[in-house]
Design a protein around this motif. Structure first.
Motif, PDB file in Angstrom:
ATOM      1  N   GLU A 168       0.844  -1.194   0.000  1.00 51.41           N
ATOM      2  CA  GLU A 168       0.000   0.000   0.000  1.00 51.41           C
ATOM      3  C   GLU A 168       0.877   1.241   0.000  1.00 51.41           C
ATOM      4  O   GLU A 168       1.839   1.324   0.762  1.00 51.41           O
ATOM      5  N   GLN A 169       0.555   2.183  -0.841  1.00 59.32           N
ATOM      6  CA  GLN A 169       1.313   3.424  -0.942  1.00 59.32           C
ATOM      7  C   GLN A 169       0.732   4.460   0.027  1.00 59.32           C
ATOM      8  O   GLN A 169      -0.467   4.686   0.042  1.00 59.32           O
ATOM      9  N   THR A 170       1.602   5.070   0.829  1.00 58.33           N
ATOM     10  CA  THR A 170       1.216   6.172   1.703  1.00 58.33           C
ATOM     11  C   THR A 170       1.977   7.412   1.235  1.00 58.33           C
ATOM     12  O   THR A 170       2.928   7.288   0.443  1.00 58.33           O
ATOM     13  N   PRO A 171       1.615   8.584   1.702  1.00 62.40           N
ATOM     14  CA  PRO A 171       2.355   9.786   1.304  1.00 62.40           C
ATOM     15  C   PRO A 171       3.837   9.745   1.693  1.00 62.40           C
ATOM     16  O   PRO A 171       4.647  10.462   1.119  1.00 62.40           O
ATOM     17  N   TYR A 172       4.195   8.888   2.644  1.00 65.78           N
ATOM     18  CA  TYR A 172       5.584   8.818   3.102  1.00 65.78           C
ATOM     19  C   TYR A 172       6.324   7.572   2.624  1.00 65.78           C
ATOM     20  O   TYR A 172       7.474   7.370   2.966  1.00 65.78           O
ATOM     21  N   GLY A 173       5.666   6.713   1.874  1.00 68.46           N
ATOM     22  CA  GLY A 173       6.312   5.523   1.339  1.00 68.46           C
ATOM     23  C   GLY A 173       5.418   4.301   1.436  1.00 68.46           C
ATOM     24  O   GLY A 173       4.331   4.357   2.014  1.00 68.46           O
ATOM     25  N   PRO A 174       5.868   3.186   0.865  1.00 66.98           N
ATOM     26  CA  PRO A 174       5.047   1.965   0.844  1.00 66.98           C
ATOM     27  C   PRO A 174       5.038   1.249   2.191  1.00 66.98           C
ATOM     28  O   PRO A 174       5.980   1.344   2.970  1.00 66.98           O
ATOM     29  N   ALA A 188       3.821  -9.484  10.573  1.00 71.98           N
ATOM     30  CA  ALA A 188       5.169  -8.932  10.428  1.00 71.98           C
ATOM     31  C   ALA A 188       5.171  -7.865   9.343  1.00 71.98           C
ATOM     32  O   ALA A 188       4.562  -8.044   8.289  1.00 71.98           O
ATOM     33  N   GLU A 189       5.866  -6.798   9.603  1.00 67.22           N
ATOM     34  CA  GLU A 189       5.972  -5.706   8.649  1.00 67.22           C
ATOM     35  C   GLU A 189       7.096  -6.023   7.657  1.00 67.22           C
ATOM     36  O   GLU A 189       8.234  -6.245   8.049  1.00 67.22           O
ATOM     37  N   LEU A 190       6.771  -6.083   6.368  1.00 65.78           N
ATOM     38  CA  LEU A 190       7.765  -6.355   5.339  1.00 65.78           C
ATOM     39  C   LEU A 190       8.378  -5.061   4.794  1.00 65.78           C
ATOM     40  O   LEU A 190       9.572  -5.004   4.529  1.00 65.78           O
ATOM     41  N   GLN A 191       7.530  -4.060   4.582  1.00 69.04           N
ATOM     42  CA  GLN A 191       7.975  -2.753   4.117  1.00 69.04           C
ATOM     43  C   GLN A 191       7.297  -1.692   4.971  1.00 69.04           C
ATOM     44  O   GLN A 191       6.166  -1.873   5.394  1.00 69.04           O
ATOM     45  N   ALA A 192       8.010  -0.595   5.177  1.00 67.63           N
ATOM     46  CA  ALA A 192       7.430   0.523   5.916  1.00 67.63           C
ATOM     47  C   ALA A 192       8.090   1.808   5.440  1.00 67.63           C
ATOM     48  O   ALA A 192       9.236   1.796   4.983  1.00 67.63           O
ATOM     49  N   THR A 207      -1.387   8.145  11.229  1.00 68.68           N
ATOM     50  CA  THR A 207      -2.635   7.907  10.505  1.00 68.68           C
ATOM     51  C   THR A 207      -2.399   7.223   9.167  1.00 68.68           C
ATOM     52  O   THR A 207      -3.044   6.220   8.847  1.00 68.68           O
ATOM     53  N   TYR A 208      -1.471   7.742   8.367  1.00 67.87           N
ATOM     54  CA  TYR A 208      -1.218   7.150   7.054  1.00 67.87           C
ATOM     55  C   TYR A 208      -0.666   5.730   7.185  1.00 67.87           C
ATOM     56  O   TYR A 208      -1.062   4.826   6.446  1.00 67.87           O
ATOM     57  N   THR A 209       0.244   5.534   8.126  1.00 68.44           N
ATOM     58  CA  THR A 209       0.800   4.196   8.362  1.00 68.44           C
ATOM     59  C   THR A 209      -0.310   3.243   8.800  1.00 68.44           C
ATOM     60  O   THR A 209      -0.389   2.108   8.324  1.00 68.44           O
ATOM     61  N   SER A 210      -1.177   3.692   9.696  1.00 64.68           N
ATOM     62  CA  SER A 210      -2.269   2.848  10.185  1.00 64.68           C
ATOM     63  C   SER A 210      -3.212   2.450   9.057  1.00 64.68           C
ATOM     64  O   SER A 210      -3.625   1.288   8.962  1.00 64.68           O
ATOM     65  N   GLU A 211      -3.549   3.392   8.209  1.00 69.22           N
ATOM     66  CA  GLU A 211      -4.457   3.100   7.096  1.00 69.22           C
ATOM     67  C   GLU A 211      -3.821   2.125   6.106  1.00 69.22           C
ATOM     68  O   GLU A 211      -4.464   1.180   5.652  1.00 69.22           O
ATOM     69  N   GLY A 212      -2.549   2.343   5.767  1.00 64.90           N
ATOM     70  CA  GLY A 212      -1.857   1.425   4.861  1.00 64.90           C
ATOM     71  C   GLY A 212      -1.706   0.041   5.460  1.00 64.90           C
ATOM     72  O   GLY A 212      -1.876  -0.980   4.781  1.00 64.90           O
ATOM     73  N   TYR A 213      -1.392  -0.013   6.748  1.00 71.90           N
ATOM     74  CA  TYR A 213      -1.239  -1.275   7.475  1.00 71.90           C
ATOM     75  C   TYR A 213      -2.552  -2.053   7.437  1.00 71.90           C
ATOM     76  O   TYR A 213      -2.574  -3.245   7.121  1.00 71.90           O
TER      77      TYR A 213
END
Length: 173
Positions: A94-100, A116-120, A156-162
């Motif tokens: 998922e793409q967020t304004p700060y990265g995938p 597990a988080e693969l990309q952040a 917020t953006y990280t939570s939505e992408g997650y």
């Protein structure tokens, strides 16, 4: 007619007793679900296997009670059910304004046992935000057993992408 002073005392004692019973039941009640931490693989009680531990109220015996008549063992009761298979599914990136952001969800049968988080998003303030938000989000997913989780304040953006990545992993299971 004179007011009866004891009525307030009785009412107060009844409310206090009700509260004590409610809190006492919560302390001794078996939790509805035990969440496994994505970091160490241990439950909130610190045990490596949540199914192997049970809580017993103080003063209660954990030993099984003896039966006066022996129970015959049949072939059906002697065989155990097959163990649930473990499967890891990668969620969509998922793409967020700060990265995938992308997560991998591990299932044991239909139960989510690890996230597990693969990309952040990384770099600058994103590293600090993700280091705090990722464990919280993983715990929320494990507790709810779904992608319906609360947004972490400040992430917020990280939570939505997650959430979207977890949901895609659940859908692709």
């Amino acid at each position: 007619m004179r007011p009866k002073k004891w009525r307030g005392t009785v009412l107060f004692a009844g409310v206090l007793a009700t509260m004590a019973l409610t809190v006492g039941m919560r302390w001794y009640a078996e939790p509805a679900s035990t969440a496994t931490s994505a970091v160490g693989g241990t439950s909130s009680t610190g045990a490596a296997d949540a199914d192997a531990t049970t809580s017993t109220p103080t003063g209660a015996s954990a030993a099984p009670s003896a039966s006066s008549t022996p129970t015959p063992t049949t072939k059906a009761s002697a065989t155990k059910a097959p163990a649930a298979t473990t499967k890891t599914v990668n969620g969509a990136t998922e793409q967020t304004p700060y990265g995938p952001i992308q997560v991998a969800v591990t299932f044991s049968g239909t139960r989510i046992v690890k996230v597990a988080e693969l990309q952040a998003p990384s770099g600058g303030r994103s590293d600090e935000i993700n280091s705090q938000a990722a464990p919280l989000l993983a715990r929320e997913v494990l507790a709810s057993q779904s992608a319906r989780i609360d947004t972490v304040s400040g992430a917020t953006y990280t939570s939505e992408g997650y959430t979207q990545s977890v949901q895609s992993a659940i859908d692709n299971r």
